[in-house]
Write a protein that holds these residues in place. Structure first.
Motif, PDB file in Angstrom:
ATOM      1  N   TRP A  37      15.817   6.948  -8.562  1.00 12.57           N
ATOM      2  CA  TRP A  37      15.055   8.070  -8.033  1.00 12.57           C
ATOM      3  C   TRP A  37      14.936   7.941  -6.516  1.00 12.57           C
ATOM      4  O   TRP A  37      14.919   6.838  -5.968  1.00 12.57           O
ATOM      5  CB  TRP A  37      13.643   8.081  -8.604  1.00 12.57           C
ATOM      6  N   GLU A  38      14.814   9.084  -5.844  1.00 17.19           N
ATOM      7  CA  GLU A  38      14.361   9.102  -4.462  1.00 17.19           C
ATOM      8  C   GLU A  38      12.846   9.248  -4.496  1.00 17.19           C
ATOM      9  O   GLU A  38      12.320  10.105  -5.211  1.00 17.19           O
ATOM     10  CB  GLU A  38      14.986  10.264  -3.695  1.00 17.19           C
ATOM     11  N   VAL A  39      12.142   8.397  -3.749  1.00 16.41           N
ATOM     12  CA  VAL A  39      10.683   8.352  -3.841  1.00 16.41           C
ATOM     13  C   VAL A  39      10.043   8.549  -2.469  1.00 16.41           C
ATOM     14  O   VAL A  39      10.429   7.888  -1.492  1.00 16.41           O
ATOM     15  CB  VAL A  39      10.207   7.010  -4.436  1.00 16.41           C
ATOM     16  N   THR A  40       9.073   9.446  -2.409  1.00 17.47           N
ATOM     17  CA  THR A  40       8.166   9.535  -1.274  1.00 17.47           C
ATOM     18  C   THR A  40       6.859   8.914  -1.731  1.00 17.47           C
ATOM     19  O   THR A  40       6.275   9.358  -2.730  1.00 17.47           O
ATOM     20  CB  THR A  40       7.933  10.992  -0.845  1.00 17.47           C
ATOM     21  N   ALA A  41       6.410   7.871  -1.048  1.00 14.83           N
ATOM     22  CA  ALA A  41       5.224   7.124  -1.444  1.00 14.83           C
ATOM     23  C   ALA A  41       4.153   7.260  -0.367  1.00 14.83           C
ATOM     24  O   ALA A  41       4.442   7.081   0.821  1.00 14.83           O
ATOM     25  CB  ALA A  41       5.572   5.648  -1.658  1.00 14.83           C
ATOM     26  N   THR A  42       2.936   7.588  -0.769  1.00 17.21           N
ATOM     27  CA  THR A  42       1.849   7.707   0.198  1.00 17.21           C
ATOM     28  C   THR A  42       0.944   6.482   0.139  1.00 17.21           C
ATOM     29  O   THR A  42       0.703   5.911  -0.929  1.00 17.21           O
ATOM     30  CB  THR A  42       0.997   8.965  -0.032  1.00 17.21           C
ATOM     31  N   VAL A  43       0.446   6.107   1.313  1.00 19.29           N
ATOM     32  CA  VAL A  43      -0.487   4.988   1.438  1.00 19.29           C
ATOM     33  C   VAL A  43      -1.558   5.376   2.447  1.00 19.29           C
ATOM     34  O   VAL A  43      -1.333   6.216   3.325  1.00 19.29           O
ATOM     35  CB  VAL A  43       0.220   3.697   1.888  1.00 19.29           C
ATOM     36  N   ARG A  44      -2.709   4.756   2.340  1.00 20.09           N
ATOM     37  CA  ARG A  44      -3.764   5.028   3.319  1.00 20.09           C
ATOM     38  C   ARG A  44      -3.431   4.379   4.647  1.00 20.09           C
ATOM     39  O   ARG A  44      -3.700   4.918   5.705  1.00 20.09           O
ATOM     40  CB  ARG A  44      -5.107   4.529   2.792  1.00 20.09           C
ATOM     41  N   ARG A  45      -2.868   3.182   4.579  1.00 22.35           N
ATOM     42  CA  ARG A  45      -2.455   2.478   5.792  1.00 22.35           C
ATOM     43  C   ARG A  45      -1.146   1.765   5.507  1.00 22.35           C
ATOM     44  O   ARG A  45      -0.826   1.496   4.335  1.00 22.35           O
ATOM     45  CB  ARG A  45      -3.535   1.482   6.239  1.00 22.35           C
ATOM     46  N   PRO A  46      -0.346   1.465   6.535  1.00 21.56           N
ATOM     47  CA  PRO A  46       0.943   0.807   6.315  1.00 21.56           C
ATOM     48  C   PRO A  46       0.806  -0.441   5.448  1.00 21.56           C
ATOM     49  O   PRO A  46      -0.137  -1.226   5.589  1.00 21.56           O
ATOM     50  CB  PRO A  46       1.407   0.458   7.733  1.00 21.56           C
ATOM     51  N   SER A  47       1.748  -0.601   4.510  1.00 18.55           N
ATOM     52  CA  SER A  47       1.713  -1.727   3.586  1.00 18.55           C
ATOM     53  C   SER A  47       2.933  -2.618   3.800  1.00 18.55           C
ATOM     54  O   SER A  47       4.054  -2.112   3.901  1.00 18.55           O
ATOM     55  CB  SER A  47       1.699  -1.226   2.137  1.00 18.55           C
ATOM     56  N   PRO A  48       2.732  -3.936   3.857  1.00 20.43           N
ATOM     57  CA  PRO A  48       3.879  -4.839   4.014  1.00 20.43           C
ATOM     58  C   PRO A  48       4.808  -4.821   2.814  1.00 20.43           C
ATOM     59  O   PRO A  48       5.955  -5.249   2.897  1.00 20.43           O
ATOM     60  CB  PRO A  48       3.220  -6.212   4.188  1.00 20.43           C
ATOM     61  N   ASP A  49       4.316  -4.305   1.678  1.00 24.14           N
ATOM     62  CA  ASP A  49       5.133  -4.268   0.462  1.00 24.14           C
ATOM     63  C   ASP A  49       6.004  -3.020   0.381  1.00 24.14           C
ATOM     64  O   ASP A  49       6.840  -2.909  -0.509  1.00 24.14           O
ATOM     65  CB  ASP A  49       4.231  -4.328  -0.778  1.00 24.14           C
ATOM     66  N   LEU A  50       5.784  -2.080   1.307  1.00 24.20           N
ATOM     67  CA  LEU A  50       6.563  -0.839   1.312  1.00 24.20           C
ATOM     68  C   LEU A  50       7.126  -0.602   2.707  1.00 24.20           C
ATOM     69  O   LEU A  50       6.385  -0.586   3.689  1.00 24.20           O
ATOM     70  CB  LEU A  50       5.689   0.357   0.922  1.00 24.20           C
ATOM     71  N   ALA A  51       8.409  -0.417   2.784  1.00 30.72           N
ATOM     72  CA  ALA A  51       9.051  -0.075   4.046  1.00 30.72           C
ATOM     73  C   ALA A  51      10.116   0.981   3.756  1.00 30.72           C
ATOM     74  O   ALA A  51      10.898   0.829   2.819  1.00 30.72           O
ATOM     75  CB  ALA A  51       9.679  -1.305   4.687  1.00 30.72           C
ATOM     76  N   SER A  52      10.114   2.042   4.532  1.00 31.48           N
ATOM     77  CA  SER A  52      11.074   3.123   4.305  1.00 31.48           C
ATOM     78  C   SER A  52      12.505   2.602   4.379  1.00 31.48           C
ATOM     79  O   SER A  52      12.854   1.826   5.264  1.00 31.48           O
ATOM     80  CB  SER A  52      10.866   4.225   5.349  1.00 31.48           C
ATOM     81  N   HIS A  53      13.310   3.010   3.427  1.00 37.24           N
ATOM     82  CA  HIS A  53      14.725   2.653   3.412  1.00 37.24           C
ATOM     83  C   HIS A  53      15.432   3.625   2.474  1.00 37.24           C
ATOM     84  O   HIS A  53      14.770   4.372   1.743  1.00 37.24           O
ATOM     85  CB  HIS A  53      14.934   1.215   2.926  1.00 37.24           C
ATOM     86  N   GLY A  54      16.751   3.655   2.493  1.00 44.31           N
ATOM     87  CA  GLY A  54      17.554   4.445   1.575  1.00 44.31           C
ATOM     88  C   GLY A  54      16.822   5.504   0.793  1.00 44.31           C
ATOM     89  O   GLY A  54      16.568   6.590   1.287  1.00 44.31           O
TER      90      GLY A  54
END
Length: 235
Positions: A37-54
């Protein structure tokens, strides 16, 4: 391929996961990505476990209780293809072990706003971003089942999820011509910060099951209350 085609016919499925910085939201994001899947993920503040890629796009600064932030996200994503799945995961269990009659009114109101009102307000804003044949999923809980509540406990949390379930059914009823379905999803008792260490499921098992259930529901309309194994939960 047109973004108005039914979800099952699209070559690449697209999901919006709201509340993805940790726990089940993070797990769902990873599971969806692993299945292409292509995923758009929302967070309240930047998370070290999520980084935009592919296949992943991360949108920071989204507080589901903030109507202006929700409106801004809607505007930001307006030029993107519609989503096959929008999954609102965000929720709280503030002082859930304290009987509701003993909790500060402000805490009760905050839990109700985040768990019941805000997901519906988000749905009202974003339902036009769901592809034909797609799904809106709202994270609820078996604890929100009124008929299964025999032992009490976690009263404020139970009530907020029961309210979410009721508001969701009303919301779906108010959109009788919707080309998408609505799933109220119970993830099981999961070992997260909210579920605690005694919970019976790990995150990976829960999210794998939920994604399989939702994948099988694509293209179906109606409002249903299901668990991570696809079983119907009594209202």
């Amino acid at each position: 391929m047109s973004d108005t085609e039914p979800a099952g016919r699209q070559s690449v499925r697209r999901a919006l996961v709201v509340g993805a910085s940790r726990g089940l939201g993070l797990g769902l994001t990873r599971e969806l990505l692993s299945q292409g899947w292509e995923v758009t993920a929302t967070v309240r503040r930047p998370s070290p476990d999520l980084a935009s890629h592919g296949g992943l796009r991360v949108e920071s600064g989204l507080d589901i209780d903030d109507d202006a932030a929700v409106a801004a996200l809607h505007a930001t994503l307006a030029d993107q293809p519609r989503f096959d799945l929008i999954f609102v995961v965000a929720g709280v269990a503030t002082q859930a072990g304290t009987p509701a009659g003993q909790l500060d009114r402000a805490i009760l109101a905050s839990v109700y706003q985040t768990n019941a009102v805000s997901p519906i307000r988000f749905a009202e804003r974003f339902h036009n971003r769901i592809a034909d044949g797609g799904l809106l999923a709202l994270m609820t809980s078996k604890l929100g089942s009124v008929s299964l509540n025999r032992g009490g406990g976690w009263g404020s949390y139970r009530a907020s999820k029961a309210a979410l379930n009721t508001l969701a059914r009303s919301f779906y009823g108010q959109h009788p011509k919707a080309s998408w379905g609505l799933v109220l999803m119970h993830p099981g008792w999961v070992r997260t910060d909210m579920g605690g260490k005694r919970a019976t499921l790990d995150v990976e098992t829960s999210v794998r099951g939920m994604v399989a259930v939702l994948d099988a529901r694509l293209g179906q309309r109606g409002c249903v209350f299901l668990d991570h194994e696809g079983e119907t939960v009594p209202w």
